[in-house]
Design an enzyme around this catalytic site. Structure first.
Site, PDB file in Angstrom:
ATOM      1  N   MET A  21      -1.964   7.628  -7.983  1.00 27.32           N
ATOM      2  CA  MET A  21      -3.363   7.493  -8.404  1.00 27.32           C
ATOM      3  C   MET A  21      -4.258   7.354  -7.174  1.00 27.32           C
ATOM      4  SD  MET A  21      -3.353   5.554 -12.020  1.00 27.32           S
ATOM      5  CE  MET A  21      -3.237   3.880 -11.452  1.00 27.32           C
ATOM      6  N   HIS A  25      -1.266   4.047   0.430  1.00 25.44           N
ATOM      7  CA  HIS A  25      -0.834   3.053   1.415  1.00 25.44           C
ATOM      8  C   HIS A  25       0.603   3.372   1.813  1.00 25.44           C
ATOM      9  CE1 HIS A  25       1.256   1.414  -2.017  1.00 25.44           C
ATOM     10  NE2 HIS A  25       0.114   1.235  -2.663  1.00 25.44           N
ATOM     11  N   GLU A  26       1.184   2.502   2.641  1.00 26.07           N
ATOM     12  CA  GLU A  26       2.537   2.765   3.152  1.00 26.07           C
ATOM     13  C   GLU A  26       3.580   2.897   2.030  1.00 26.07           C
ATOM     14  OE1 GLU A  26       4.165   3.337   6.168  1.00 26.07           O
ATOM     15  OE2 GLU A  26       2.153   3.712   6.944  1.00 26.07           O
ATOM     16  N   GLY A  27       3.343   2.249   0.901  1.00 23.98           N
ATOM     17  CA  GLY A  27       4.268   2.380  -0.233  1.00 23.98           C
ATOM     18  C   GLY A  27       4.334   3.838  -0.689  1.00 23.98           C
ATOM     19  N   HIS A  28       3.165   4.441  -0.865  1.00 23.91           N
ATOM     20  CA  HIS A  28       3.119   5.856  -1.257  1.00 23.91           C
ATOM     21  C   HIS A  28       3.753   6.732  -0.163  1.00 23.91           C
ATOM     22  CE1 HIS A  28      -0.625   4.305  -3.424  1.00 23.91           C
ATOM     23  NE2 HIS A  28       0.091   4.798  -4.422  1.00 23.91           N
ATOM     24  N   GLN A  52      -4.130   5.718 -19.383  1.00 24.26           N
ATOM     25  CA  GLN A  52      -3.198   4.598 -19.209  1.00 24.26           C
ATOM     26  C   GLN A  52      -3.918   3.274 -18.949  1.00 24.26           C
ATOM     27  OE1 GLN A  52      -1.340   6.628 -15.775  1.00 24.26           O
ATOM     28  NE2 GLN A  52      -1.271   4.623 -14.801  1.00 24.26           N
ATOM     29  N   GLY A 138       8.360   4.658  -7.199  1.00 28.13           N
ATOM     30  CA  GLY A 138       8.618   3.393  -6.505  1.00 28.13           C
ATOM     31  C   GLY A 138       9.137   2.339  -7.465  1.00 28.13           C
ATOM     32  N   SER A 176      -0.092  -2.479  -2.796  1.00 29.20           N
ATOM     33  CA  SER A 176      -0.661  -1.942  -4.030  1.00 29.20           C
ATOM     34  C   SER A 176      -2.082  -1.489  -3.729  1.00 29.20           C
ATOM     35  CB  SER A 176      -0.695  -3.042  -5.099  1.00 29.20           C
ATOM     36  OG  SER A 176      -1.578  -2.683  -6.138  1.00 29.20           O
ATOM     37  N   SER A 177      -2.501  -0.414  -4.370  1.00 29.15           N
ATOM     38  CA  SER A 177      -3.884   0.035  -4.187  1.00 29.15           C
ATOM     39  C   SER A 177      -4.847  -1.067  -4.601  1.00 29.15           C
ATOM     40  CB  SER A 177      -4.155   1.286  -5.026  1.00 29.15           C
ATOM     41  OG  SER A 177      -3.219   2.283  -4.701  1.00 29.15           O
TER      42      SER A 177
HETATM   43  P1  AMP Z   1       0.228   4.406  -8.056  1.00 30.10           P
HETATM   44  O1  AMP Z   1      -0.659   5.194  -7.153  1.00 30.10           O
HETATM   45  O2  AMP Z   1       0.008   2.928  -7.987  1.00 30.10           O
HETATM   46  O3  AMP Z   1       0.259   4.955  -9.460  1.00 30.10           O
HETATM   47  O4  AMP Z   1       1.704   4.587  -7.504  1.00 30.10           O
HETATM   48  C1  AMP Z   1       2.255   5.867  -7.302  1.00 30.10           C
HETATM   49  C2  AMP Z   1       3.701   5.719  -6.955  1.00 30.10           C
HETATM   50  O5  AMP Z   1       3.842   4.921  -5.775  1.00 30.10           O
HETATM   51  C3  AMP Z   1       4.504   5.006  -8.048  1.00 30.10           C
HETATM   52  O6  AMP Z   1       5.789   5.617  -8.150  1.00 30.10           O
HETATM   53  C4  AMP Z   1       4.612   3.603  -7.510  1.00 30.10           C
HETATM   54  O7  AMP Z   1       5.731   2.892  -7.987  1.00 30.10           O
HETATM   55  C5  AMP Z   1       4.717   3.855  -6.023  1.00 30.10           C
HETATM   56  N1  AMP Z   1       4.336   2.658  -5.280  1.00 30.10           N
HETATM   57  C6  AMP Z   1       3.161   1.982  -5.348  1.00 30.10           C
HETATM   58  N2  AMP Z   1       3.212   0.875  -4.558  1.00 30.10           N
HETATM   59  C7  AMP Z   1       4.434   0.861  -3.990  1.00 30.10           C
HETATM   60  C8  AMP Z   1       5.122  -0.026  -3.099  1.00 30.10           C
HETATM   61  N3  AMP Z   1       4.543  -1.125  -2.618  1.00 30.10           N
HETATM   62  N4  AMP Z   1       6.388   0.287  -2.735  1.00 30.10           N
HETATM   63  C9  AMP Z   1       6.999   1.390  -3.223  1.00 30.10           C
HETATM   64  N5  AMP Z   1       6.418   2.258  -4.069  1.00 30.10           N
HETATM   65  C10 AMP Z   1       5.170   2.000  -4.459  1.00 30.10           C
END
Ligand code: AMP
Length: 277
Positions: A21, A25-28, A52, A138, A176-177
Site C-alpha cells: 500500500m 520502508h525497509e520491511g517492504h 479493506q 511479510g 509499519s507505514s
Molecule cells: P502494506 O504496505 O502494509 O500493505 O504491506 C505490504 C507488504 O509488506 C505485506 O506483505 C506486509 O506484511 C509487508 N510488511 C509490512 N511491514 C513489514 C515489516 N515490518 N516486516 C516485513 N514485512 C512487512
C-alpha cells in the site's frame, strides 16, 4: 500489465510480485530483495485498497509518499511499478467478493469486519493482473499471510506464496507505514508492544507453556508499563489460529493496540529459531 506479464512468461522468465500500500520502508524493501533471489522480473504494486478499510478507519489518513516510493523502487531495480487507481480496480457495478471462513474470524478479523475479505479480493485481482509465479508477503501481517496462503491452496492458484521475516527498527518497533503517523511521544509509548512480546518469549523460554498464565503475566506488564489501548493480546496455534491452552505446536503471539489514534499490530512466533524481538 497483463500483456507485459504474458510476454515475460512466453520468454520463460519468472515473475515475482510484492503487493503493497506504499509509504515504503525497509520491511517492504526486504520483500523486494527476497523476490530478486527467486524471480527474474519483479513487479511491485502500490494500491491503498479502499475495500479493506472500515468506515471509521484511517483510509484518508493512510500515509501516501508516492514520489519517494518511486525512487526507492528504481534503486531496488524493480522492473514494474503497478499503480492502479481505485476506479479501474473497482469499476462501476463491481459485485464479486471472496468469502473467507475460519482463519479470518479471530484477532484482526473479529475487530475489523470485512477487512480480510477486502484484502483477499484485491490480492486475487492483483494476482490475475500481474500473473506472478511467486508472491511475497511479510510475516508482520501474520494472519493476512495465512489467509492468502490458504486462498492460494483452496482456489488452486498456480502461485508460490513466500513468507518473509518481520523487520524491526533498532528499538524493536515493527516497521509499519503507520509509524509515520506517531508523534515522538507516541512512538516511545508504542515500544511496550515489542517489549510485551519479548517478555512473553522469555517466560516461554523459562518453561511456562500455559497460555492463560503467559497471557496474564504479559497483560499485567502492559497495564503497569503501558499507556496503550490494547485490542487483543493472544497466543494461538500458528497454523490454524485456533485457541490453545498449552503450547505444544508452533505458536503465534499476536498483539494489536491503539497508540493515540494509530492502530499497530505485531507478533512473534514462539519456538522459531530466527524469530525474536
Ligand atoms: P502494506 O504496505 O502494509 O500493505 O504491506 C505490504 C507488504 O509488506 C505485506 O506483505 C506486509 O506484511 C509487508 N510488511 C509490512 N511491514 C513489514 C515489516 N515490518 N516486516 C516485513 N514485512 C512487512
Amino acid at each position: 500489465m497483463q500483456a507485459w506479464a504474458g510476454e515475460v512468461r512466453i520468454q520463460k522468465q519468472s515473475v515475482g510480485f510484492v503487493p503493497t500500500m506504499g509509504a515504503l520502508h525497509e520491511g517492504h524493501l526486504s520483500l523486494i530483495r527476497e523476490a530478486h533471489k527467486k524471480a527474474d522480473k519483479i513487479v511491485v504494486s502500490i494500491f491503498v485498497n479502499p475495500t479493506q478499510f472500515g468506515p471509521h478507519e484511517d483510509f484518508k489518513n493512510y500515509p501516501r509518499t508516492f514520489e519517494k516510493d518511486q525512487k526507492l523502487l528504481i534503486q531496488e531495480k524493480v522492473d514494474v511499478l503497478f499503480y492502479p487507481d481505485a476506479h479501474s480496480m473497482y469499476e462501476e457495478g463491481f459485485q464479486t467478493n471472496i468469502v473467507l471462513t475460519e482463519l479470518s474470524k479471530p484477532l484482526c478479523g473479529e475487530l475489523r469486519p470485512g477487512h480480510f475479505e477486502g484484502v483477499a479480493t484485491v490480492v486475487l485481482k492483483l494476482f490475475n493482473i500481474v500473473k506472478p509465479h511467486f508472491a511475497f508477503f511479510g510475516k508482520k501481517d501474520f494472519q493476512q499471510f495465512l489467509i492468502i496462503e490458504k486462498m492460494v491452496e483452496d482456489l488452486n492458484l498456480d502461485i508460490h506464496v513466500v513468507p518473509c521475516a518481520l523487520i524491526r527498527d533498532e528499538d524493536g518497533l515493527a516497521l509499519s507505514s503507520r509509524n509515520k503517523r506517531l508523534s515522538e511521544e507516541e512512538r516511545k509509548r508504542a515500544l511496550v508492544i515489542p517489549r510485551a512480546l519479548k517478555m512473553c518469549q522469555e517466560f516461554y523460554q523459562k518453561g511456562i507453556k500455559n497460555v492463560a498464565q503467559l497471557q496474564s503475566k504479559v497483560l499485567e506488564f502492559v497495564d503497569k508499563e503501558g499507556d496503550l489501548n490494547i485490542q487483543y493480546f493472544e497466543i494461538r496455534d500458528a497454523k490454524t489460529l485456533e485457541s490453545i491452552e498449552e503450547i505444544q505446536k508452533p505458536t503465534v503471539c499476536a498483539i494489536a493496540a491503539y497508540v493515540g489514534n494509530v492502530r499497530l499490530i505485531d507478533n512473534l512466533l514462539l519456538g522459531e529459531k530466527n524469530d525474536s524481538v
